[in-house]
Each structure stands twice: as structure tokens, then as C-alpha cells.
Design a protein around this motif. Structure first.
Motif, PDB file in Angstrom:
ATOM      1  N   SER A 129       0.820  -1.214   0.000  1.00  0.00           N
ATOM      2  CA  SER A 129       0.000   0.000   0.000  1.00  0.00           C
ATOM      3  C   SER A 129       0.851   1.261   0.000  1.00  0.00           C
ATOM      4  O   SER A 129       0.347   2.355  -0.286  1.00  0.00           O
ATOM      5  N   TYR A 132       1.098   4.143  -2.895  1.00  0.00           N
ATOM      6  CA  TYR A 132       0.150   5.226  -3.156  1.00  0.00           C
ATOM      7  C   TYR A 132       0.724   6.606  -2.892  1.00  0.00           C
ATOM      8  O   TYR A 132       0.428   7.554  -3.608  1.00  0.00           O
ATOM      9  N   ALA A 136      -2.029  10.628  -2.879  1.00  0.00           N
ATOM     10  CA  ALA A 136      -3.140   9.794  -3.337  1.00  0.00           C
ATOM     11  C   ALA A 136      -4.391  10.069  -2.512  1.00  0.00           C
ATOM     12  O   ALA A 136      -4.335  10.358  -1.322  1.00  0.00           O
ATOM     13  N   THR A 137      -5.532   9.993  -3.158  1.00  0.00           N
ATOM     14  CA  THR A 137      -6.815  10.245  -2.500  1.00  0.00           C
ATOM     15  C   THR A 137      -7.251   9.021  -1.716  1.00  0.00           C
ATOM     16  O   THR A 137      -7.188   7.893  -2.196  1.00  0.00           O
ATOM     17  N   VAL A 138      -7.690   9.267  -0.471  1.00  0.00           N
ATOM     18  CA  VAL A 138      -8.181   8.201   0.398  1.00  0.00           C
ATOM     19  C   VAL A 138      -9.695   8.092   0.243  1.00  0.00           C
ATOM     20  O   VAL A 138     -10.381   9.113   0.285  1.00  0.00           O
ATOM     21  N   PHE A 140      -7.793   4.539  -1.165  1.00  0.00           N
ATOM     22  CA  PHE A 140      -6.911   4.309  -2.298  1.00  0.00           C
ATOM     23  C   PHE A 140      -7.576   3.392  -3.328  1.00  0.00           C
ATOM     24  O   PHE A 140      -7.980   2.275  -3.008  1.00  0.00           O
ATOM     25  N   GLU A 142      -7.039   1.479  -7.016  1.00  0.00           N
ATOM     26  CA  GLU A 142      -5.902   0.966  -7.762  1.00  0.00           C
ATOM     27  C   GLU A 142      -5.610   1.748  -9.039  1.00  0.00           C
ATOM     28  O   GLU A 142      -4.447   1.986  -9.375  1.00  0.00           O
ATOM     29  N   LEU A 146      -1.519   7.775  -8.723  1.00  0.00           N
ATOM     30  CA  LEU A 146      -0.712   7.512  -7.539  1.00  0.00           C
ATOM     31  C   LEU A 146       0.068   8.760  -7.151  1.00  0.00           C
ATOM     32  O   LEU A 146       0.425   9.573  -8.008  1.00  0.00           O
ATOM     33  N   ASN A 244      -5.904  -4.213  -4.517  1.00  0.00           N
ATOM     34  CA  ASN A 244      -5.794  -3.984  -3.079  1.00  0.00           C
ATOM     35  C   ASN A 244      -6.270  -5.189  -2.288  1.00  0.00           C
ATOM     36  O   ASN A 244      -7.268  -5.832  -2.645  1.00  0.00           O
ATOM     37  N   THR A 283      -4.015   5.284   5.545  1.00  0.00           N
ATOM     38  CA  THR A 283      -4.175   4.305   4.471  1.00  0.00           C
ATOM     39  C   THR A 283      -5.568   3.711   4.570  1.00  0.00           C
ATOM     40  O   THR A 283      -6.087   3.481   5.676  1.00  0.00           O
TER      41      THR A 283
END
Length: 349
Positions: A129, A132, A136-138, A140, A142, A146, A244, A283
Motif C-alpha cells: 500500500s 500510493y 493519493a486520495t483516500v 486508495f 488501484e 498515484l 488492493n 491508508t
């Protein structure tokens, strides 16, 4: 036919082996270099339950050894590969970036080079993970943009993914990359946060907490991740993809400590330290793709995962508190070293 598991003596490998013995009829070729990133005795102990299993063959060696890889593939009729071997750990990678690059990037290249030289059904590559990055926008996703990895470890894992995708496009290697999120459970590595927390709490020592404990992590039981890995071996329409494997329910580090306090029956003496720039603030895995392609669904919540970890930690206290020693007195080793590729073994059934 055989499944080659690189890095088989580690945290993931030791949970994946019994799962594959239940779900597959193939032989398992377990390759590990048993290095001293933490106690090699502990890694041998992870494999000890399988040392007399006729479907398991243990090979001691390094994935960067090209001749060893060639011999392992050819002599064991390898048809599938699960590539777990890597130098792990965000913070250590900041201090030792060249070692991480050599092991994770060059090692993966060596594995993929051998994979392209013979027909294979599937190659599952363990990423992370950490690919990312902070931008990266939460949660995440795939296939969303990135960010820049916040550590050399994350950068090497992103390179691993790109290599796998390149070998798929260029040579037809049937590779799929999985991105595990903050795996926890029994046999957790001693350098990871939960192990450090438990060790200091039981010893009555100050618990080193980076920042204020508000960092959120998508803690996922290692068994759930291994179920996802096993699914990636046979699922349709996953080759060339990154997927993920998480729980999609982030918890703060402070909440994790609270659960550990309850399960270990002791209170943490918090020692606040400055935040680490290499750590992502949060994350969280979007599992839409994993559910669609792998029929993946995490089953074990954080409370149960912490409970299982705490039970194991107390039972295996000697190992749990040995973080990096390369040797141990014989009277505290509750195992015998499994046979390696150089010793006689029973013929597979």
C-alpha cells in the motif's frame, strides 16, 4: 506441478503455506534466504511445522542467485509463482536505500527473468500500500493517480509493479500484483509497530509513539490477505492488474494501542516522538476491484486480530522479543531446523 513461494519463511509465507496445503494439490517450493533482518531462528521456526510435510520442499537461497532460481524452476516443475521475498520496512529503507533497491528491484527482476523462460500459469507479485504516496486520495483506488512514494521502500515496491507489468506486456508473463494493507496477526515481524508496542508494554518500558497517535491504518488480518493471494492464483481476468487487499476500515494508532492494553492487561506508558516523514498520514483500501475480481471479503476484524496476536505474543515471548539477533541459545529454540534443498527429503505423494 509446483507453486514456488519466495520469502516463504516470513510473516505472509508462514500463513500462506497451510492455506495452500488445504486449497491446492500442488507441491509447495518454499524459498527463503533466512537473512538477519530479524532472527533467522524465528524464520526457521515459522517453517518448522511443515518440515515433515511431503508436499513441502524448503530451499535455502537468495532470489538474486540466477543459477539457484533456474535449478529450482526446472527441477521442481514450477507452474505458479508467489513472489513475497523483499526487504520490508518503511523506516529502515530510509537509512539503507541501496540495500532495499538491490533486494527488491534486482531480486524481482531475477525472478521475472526466470518466469519468462518457461510457461507458467500465474505469477502473483506482492507489492504494498506504500506505493500510493501522500498525494493519493483516500480511500486508495488501484487505477486512480498515484502519489509519490514517501519512502525508498514504497519506491521499490512501485518499481516491482512496473517490472511485473512490463514483463507481462513484453514477454507475456502472467503476472498480477497485490497490494496488502497493514497486515497484523500471529508471527508479526518484530520491527513492526504492534510488536514494538506489545514488547515495551509487557516490559513496563515507555512506548515510542510517533506523533499524536492520530495516524490511521487499514489494519488487516494476515489470513484475509493470504486468502486474497490464493484467489489471485486462479481467478480469471486478473493478469496485468494491481489489486488492493485490505479491510477498508481504518483505525488510529491510538485505538490500536487501546486494544493492546485490553488484551495484554497492562497500560502503555506513552513516550511521544516527532512524526516520521516517511509515514503516510492514512491508508485505506478501496476493495471494489478485489471484490469483483477475487471475490475477496475480509472476515476478521481488528479486535479479533489483536486478540490472536496478544495470545501468540505471550506464548512465543522469547521469539516475539528477539528483534534482530542472528543466533539464540539452543535451550530456548522450540524447533529443529527444517531440511533444506541440500538434505534428503521424502518423495512427494
Amino acid at each position: 506441478m509446483s507453486i514456488l513461494i519466495t520469502g516463504a519463511a516470513g510473516f505472509f509465507g508462514s500463513h500462506l503455506i497451510p492455506l495452500l496445503l488445504e486449497t491446492s494439490d500442488d507441491r509447495l517450493i518454499c524459498l527463503d534466504n533466512f537473512n538477519d533482518s530479524y532472527s533467522p531462528e524465528r524464520k526457521w521456526a515459522n517453517l518448522a511445522p511443515f518440515s515433515d510435510q511431503p508436499r513441502v520442499k524448503i530451499v535455502a537461497g537468495d532470489i538474486r542467485d540466477v543459477q539457484l532460481l533456474r535449478n529450482t524452476f526446472e527441477r521442481n516443475q514450477v507452474t505458479q509463482v508467489i513472489h513475497l521475498a523483499a526487504h520490508a520496512g518503511v523506516r529502515r529503507s530510509v537509512d539503507e536505500p541501496m540495500e532495499y533497491t538491490d533486494n527488491n528491484v534486482n531480486g524481482t527482476t531475477a525472478v521475472l527473468e526466470q518466469c519468462r523462460k518457461q510457461p507458467l500459469e500465474r505469477v502473483v507479485i506482492a507489492s504494498s500500500s506504500t506505493v500510493y504516496g501522500k498525494q493519493a486520495t483516500v480511500p486508495f483506488v488501484e487505477d486512480a493517480p498515484l502519489g509519490t512514494p514517501a519512502s525508498p521502500y514504497g519506491a521499490t515496491k512501485r518499481a516491482t509493479e512496473l517490472l511485473a507489468q512490463t514483463y507481462h506486456e513484453l514477454h507475456g508473463v502472467p503476472a498480477v500484483c497485490i497490494r496488502p494493507f497493514s497486515a497484523i496477526g500471529p508471527r508479526l515481524r518484530p520491527d513492526l509497530g504492534m510488536s514494538i508496542f506489545a514488547r515495551t508494554m509487557l516490559a513496563g518500558e515507555p512506548l515510542p509513539l510517533l506523533g499524536d497517535g492520530s495516524v490511521r491504518r487499514d489494519f488487516t488480518h494476515v489470513h484475509d490477505i493470504c486468502v486474497g493471494i490464493a484467489s489471485a492464483l486462479t481467478a480469471d481476468n486478473v493478469v496485468g492488474e494491481c489489486i488492493n487487499l485490505g479491510h477498508d476500515q481504518p483505525w488510529t494508532i491510538r485505538e490500536l494501542i487501546n486494544l493492546l492494553e485490553r488484551e495484554l492487561g497492562c497500560q502503555a506508558k506513552i513516550k511521544h516522538l516527532p512524526p516520521n516523514a516517511a509515514d503516510l498520514p492514512a491508508t485505506c483500501a478501496d476493495l471494489t476491484k478485489a471484490r469483483r475480481l477475487l471475490n475477496y471479503e475480509p472476515r476478521i476484524d481488528l479486535a479479533q486480530a489483536v486478540r490472536e496476536f496478544a495470545v501468540w505474543f505471550r506464548q512465543e515471548g522469547v521469539f516475539a522479543q528477539r528483534s534482530s539477533s542472528s543466533s539464540a541459545p539452543a535451550d530456548i529454540l522450540p524447533f529443529r531446523a527444517p531440511r533444506t534443498d541440500k538434505t534428503p527429503r521424502r518423495r512427494a505423494a
